[in-house]
Scaffold this active site. Structure first.
Site, PDB file in Angstrom:
ATOM      1  N   LYS A 123     -13.327  -4.823 -24.276  1.00 50.23           N
ATOM      2  CA  LYS A 123     -12.083  -5.827 -23.529  1.00 50.23           C
ATOM      3  C   LYS A 123     -11.688  -5.007 -22.486  1.00 50.23           C
ATOM      4  CE  LYS A 123      -7.191  -6.182 -24.504  1.00 50.23           C
ATOM      5  NZ  LYS A 123      -6.619  -5.972 -25.437  1.00 50.23           N
ATOM      6  N   ASN A 154      -0.999  -5.200 -32.347  1.00 49.97           N
ATOM      7  CA  ASN A 154      -1.300  -3.960 -32.177  1.00 49.97           C
ATOM      8  C   ASN A 154       0.330  -2.915 -33.093  1.00 49.97           C
ATOM      9  OD1 ASN A 154      -2.556  -0.859 -31.658  1.00 49.97           O
ATOM     10  ND2 ASN A 154      -2.097  -1.328 -33.437  1.00 49.97           N
TER      11      ASN A 154
END
Length: 326
Positions: free
Chosen positions: A169, A278
């Site tokens: 990522k 997250n």
């Protein structure tokens, strides 16, 4: 012999190879990656590569930055099928045990991990890999904290050496206040990484033109922000997210800004292939319950999208038939 390891001066009284140095300071060579004088040392050469006086070493590992969901309506990225459309980060939890429990409750199969220096002063500290097995989950190394293309590329080269993964990522940030993507640097880094064989999932702004350019370059997934990283503001520009999904053939995953389950459902109802989060889980009052809520929200949002919502109307429409009314 004087050596600098992760910015700290260390002295050794004998010549060492990389392998012997790692053993001397108590690190498991299988869990780290080593850079010597800005050149990555392949794991296969640890036993042969000498460490010389004045060398500068960087030793990194993965830190917190699922068990597979039931088979069903999955999606494919970089040629691999995944059944969970929820991707989760591994940072901000109180400890690795809570991290592992939350990931399990989320049902995620892909987890993002940051690349950070090993604590060479206390090499016995637990590592993420001791709690979140990379043989069970797909580790997705990211470039959190990188503000230039060069920093991002260097980080992911080390990540590939540490774990052997080429699915990554990419995020290159513009400033500390907003953590908004710096698109020129992002595009530059993506070009370099793709040329080196990386499969790049890329964090970007919610601009359909920029997203299309990243796809045309060869990025394997486009990850527009819902809102600012860690803000919990939800999906601020649903129209642009929908436009990106309409124009892109690779997976589109909302990345950043989700605050609660309804935000995740909205992203999925727009047709997105998945959601990455997250802070929304890790900083909830009960991260384990929130992880479960996010799993269900993503599934519900996806099912609603597939079902096709009713059309919006300006006026009421009775749900009970009028025929036979008393």
């Amino acid at each position: 012999m004087h050596v600098t390891i992760n910015g700290e001066e260390r002295t050794f009284d004998e010549a060492l190879t990389v392998e012997k140095l790692l053993s001397r300071i108590g690190l498991d060579a299988r869990k780290v990656a080593v850079e010597r004088n800005l050149e990555i040392v392949p794991k296969s050469q640890y036993a042969e590569v000498p460490v010389g006086d004045g060398d500068k070493l960087e030793i990194v590992h993965f830190i917190g930055g699922g068990a597979a969901a039931d088979a069903g309506d999955g999606f494919e990225v970089a040629g691999k099928q995944y059944w969970s459309r929820l991707l989760v980060g591994t940072g901000k939890y109180k400890d690795f045990e809570e991290t592992a429990r939350a990931i399990g409750a989320s049902g995620a199969e892909i987890v993002t991990v940051a690349v950070r220096r090993v604590n060479v002063t206390d090499p016995g500290q637990p590592m993420l890999v001791d709690y979140v097995d990379p043989k069970t989950y797909t580790y997705l190394p990211n470039t959190a904290g990188c503000f230039t293309a060069d920093e991002a590329v260097r980080t992911l080269r080390l990540a590939r050496e540490a774990g052997g993964w080429d699915l990554v990522k990419l995020e290159v940030l513009g400033d500390q206040k907003t953590l908004y993507p710096n698109m020129p640097e992002t595009i530059s880094a993506a070009e370099t990484l793709i040329n080196e064989g990386f499969k790049v999932m890329v964090y970007c702004n919610d601009d359909p033109i920029a997203a299309k350019r990243l796809e045309d370059m060869g990025c394997v997934a486009i990850m527009p922000l819902g809102s600012l990283i860690g803000s919990g503001l939800g999906i601020m520009n649903p129209i642009n997210i929908a436009l990106i999904k309409e124009s892109i053939s690779v997976p589109v995953l909302v990345d950043a800004g989700v605050g609660t389950a309804s935000d995740a459902a909205v992203a999925m109802e727009l047709g997105c292939d998945g959601v990455l989060m997250n802070t929304a889980i890790a900083k909830a009052e009960d991260p384990i319950k929130m992880a479960r809520a996010m799993k269900l929200a993503v599934e519900a949002g996806r099912l609603a999208y597939l079902a096709g919502r009713m059309p919006k109307k300006r006026y009421a429409d009775p749900s009970s038939p009028l025929a036979g009314l008393i």
